[in-house]
Scaffold this active site. Structure first.
Site, PDB file in Angstrom:
ATOM      1  N   GLN A  64       0.823  -1.207   0.000  1.00 27.55           N
ATOM      2  CA  GLN A  64       0.000   0.000   0.000  1.00 27.55           C
ATOM      3  C   GLN A  64       0.863   1.265   0.000  1.00 27.55           C
ATOM      4  O   GLN A  64       2.059   1.222   0.278  1.00 27.55           O
ATOM      5  CB  GLN A  64      -0.934   0.006   1.222  1.00 27.55           C
TER       6      GLN A  64
ATOM      7  N   HIS B 170      -8.161   4.257  19.874  1.00 27.28           N
ATOM      8  CA  HIS B 170      -7.343   3.226  20.518  1.00 27.28           C
ATOM      9  C   HIS B 170      -7.851   2.853  21.905  1.00 27.28           C
ATOM     10  O   HIS B 170      -7.834   1.686  22.281  1.00 27.28           O
ATOM     11  CB  HIS B 170      -5.870   3.669  20.541  1.00 27.28           C
TER      12      HIS B 170
ATOM     13  N   ASP C 108       0.285   1.406  13.532  1.00 26.46           N
ATOM     14  CA  ASP C 108       0.781   2.611  14.203  1.00 26.46           C
ATOM     15  C   ASP C 108       1.181   2.352  15.653  1.00 26.46           C
ATOM     16  O   ASP C 108       1.840   3.190  16.269  1.00 26.46           O
ATOM     17  CB  ASP C 108      -0.268   3.730  14.126  1.00 26.46           C
TER      18      ASP C 108
ATOM     19  N   ASP D 131       1.025 -12.737   7.724  1.00 27.89           N
ATOM     20  CA  ASP D 131      -0.386 -12.708   7.356  1.00 27.89           C
ATOM     21  C   ASP D 131      -1.225 -13.093   8.578  1.00 27.89           C
ATOM     22  O   ASP D 131      -1.059 -14.182   9.136  1.00 27.89           O
ATOM     23  CB  ASP D 131      -0.603 -13.698   6.210  1.00 27.89           C
ATOM     24  N   GLY D 132      -2.127 -12.191   8.972  1.00 30.57           N
ATOM     25  CA  GLY D 132      -2.950 -12.440  10.149  1.00 30.57           C
ATOM     26  C   GLY D 132      -3.787 -13.705  10.031  1.00 30.57           C
ATOM     27  O   GLY D 132      -4.012 -14.425  11.008  1.00 30.57           O
TER      28      GLY D 132
ATOM     29  N   ASP E  27      -7.431  -4.637  14.429  1.00 27.46           N
ATOM     30  CA  ASP E  27      -7.293  -3.191  14.211  1.00 27.46           C
ATOM     31  C   ASP E  27      -6.887  -2.996  12.756  1.00 27.46           C
ATOM     32  O   ASP E  27      -5.750  -2.675  12.439  1.00 27.46           O
ATOM     33  CB  ASP E  27      -6.230  -2.660  15.175  1.00 27.46           C
TER      34      ASP E  27
ATOM     35  N   PRO F 274      -5.446  -4.752   1.457  1.00 27.31           N
ATOM     36  CA  PRO F 274      -4.923  -5.783   2.361  1.00 27.31           C
ATOM     37  C   PRO F 274      -5.937  -6.219   3.424  1.00 27.31           C
ATOM     38  O   PRO F 274      -5.865  -7.325   3.934  1.00 27.31           O
ATOM     39  CB  PRO F 274      -3.723  -5.106   3.040  1.00 27.31           C
TER      40      PRO F 274
END
Lengths: 277, 277
Positions: free
Chosen positions: B31, B62, B86, B138-139, B156, B163
């Site tokens: 990205q 958050h 982040d 990869d989650g 999150d 993605p």
């Protein structure tokens, strides 16, 4: 050709949406009025470049500015609306069966005429109602001449610049106090807890110094700056944080639980009610 | 010269803000990443043109994505974060004393490196923590290999395009179920109740078909479309609508009452949990 409208939310932030067509524009004695048809938000009424109300989310604003104070009062009969030229607030008020009379005072009669003609979805039920008396008059003057008259006063004003400026002063909140019955309460739209923190703190301080009970609650209005809007209540007797009655109609946003939850302030918003200005 | 960034919230709505300078830009394998310094919102991280997080309101996002699930669990020890490049979510997680290990999995390691370098305000406490293990992976793959391992899983993710797309599927919610302990729960950011109604309805249906307890709650995030954002929870045992513990630190937005109020849905939002898709 692509047509877009841009609202300057402040010097550094713009909100822009695609427009199908301009339905009507006029410069009145007080302000520039534009009725637009947008792609995403439906019809939109704009005063001096500031978005006032759209088909998309007007129900949230009007339900929350009206039903919260109205359902905090056990029997609201006589109501005053200051501003609210599009008619949405008066429309929600007359859904309450207790109401006997609504005085609707706006300084700019042209806004009301224009919204009557071009936003009938907002206000068509208002114009046939024998309960409603519309006056083109200065809200401040009307208030001084209406001692002890109202159960609920709804200040549905534009931003604190231009015609709306004097509706955010200590003197105005005192005059409202005088115009309320001994158990009356008032509500005012008081901008965004993210964008207008100093204004909200000052209003909280002023209202607290006049009224025995002060409330601050929020609602989500996507086309207003930050999407989080707040409302200030000053009350002589009733606690506005819990409804004393259920609505005998079916709102799209408001519920009794939403009423209560709207007074539960995140710490960042609660601070606005605590800090000395 | 004036520099402005425009986010296309959809085809017909743009959100634009004044930029002081571009801090860093890179096209990663996955990205386009831009770190901007804006006038009004402070620092801002943008992925493929979509605002992800700003100094102005990152605390709301958050705190609400982390403390709601964490404080609904009596003793969360082992936590998984998917995405959250982040570092803000991991930062909030390690404020909880019960935590023994945080696995932080993001498919795009460059986003994490860039945020580490240019957004230390978000994540400086994370990098020194012995509790945190960051994996570039990869989650979905990680989930399948982690049966019954986690107390809390926090998804999150970015929007369901690019993605993030596969993180909004029935299969993904099943894999999360497998990776949770027998009393675990997960949360996912699930966009705006005003702008993404069909998506939210579909997710509600999928999660309800897998988990005994499903929750939907909201928070106000001004730089996200509409300013009202929602989060979906799937839980095996604990009711997420009420905290079982108090925070032993002081958040800026979250309070126990805000936790409860965030699950009180206005009728217009409640509909998303009721309607058959």
């Amino acid at each position: 050709m692509e047509l877009w409208i841009t609202e300057q939310q402040n010097e550094d932030v713009n909100f822009t949406c695609r427009v199908k067509r301009t339905i009507y524009s006029e410069k009145t004695e007080f302000q520039q009025v534009d009725i637009m048809e947008t792609e995403y938000f439906g019809k939109m009424m704009v005063l001096d470049g500031v978005i006032q109300t759209t088909t998309f989310d007007e129900f949230v604003y009007h339900e929350m500015i009206v039903h919260v104070p109205m359902l905090s009062h056990p029997d609201p009969k006589r109501i005053l609306v200051i501003g609210g030229g599009d008619g949405g607030s008066v429309r929600e008020i007359i859904r309450h069966k207790s109401v006997e009379k609504v005085d609707w005072v706006d300084i700019d009669g042209r806004v009301i005429e224009i919204c009557k003609a071009y936003l009938p979805e907002w206000n068509s039920t208002v114009w046939g109602s024998p309960l409603v008396e519309q006056k083109t008059e200065d809200g401040l003057k009307h208030m001084k001449e209406s001692q002890g008259m109202y159960d609920v006063i709804i200040v549905d004003c534009s931003d604190p610049v231009g015609p709306g400026e004097l509706l955010f002063t200590y003197e105005f909140y005192k005059d409202i106090f005088g115009a309320l019955k001994e158990d009356g309460l008032f509500v005012q739209q008081t901008e965004s807890p993210f964008y207008h923190r100093e204004l909200i703190k000052r209003i909280q301080k002023d209202v607290k110094s006049i009224y025995p009970i002060t409330g601050l609650y929020t609602a989500n209005i996507p086309t207003y700056p930050s999407g989080l809007h707040c409302f200030t209540i000053g009350s002589k007797k009733y606690d506005p944080a819990s409804p004393v009655r259920f609505a005998d109609f079916e709102p799209r946003w408001y519920t009794a639980k939403t009423h209560e939850a709207s007074f539960v302030l995140p710490r960042f918003v609660e601070e606005l009610t605590e800090t000395e200005y």
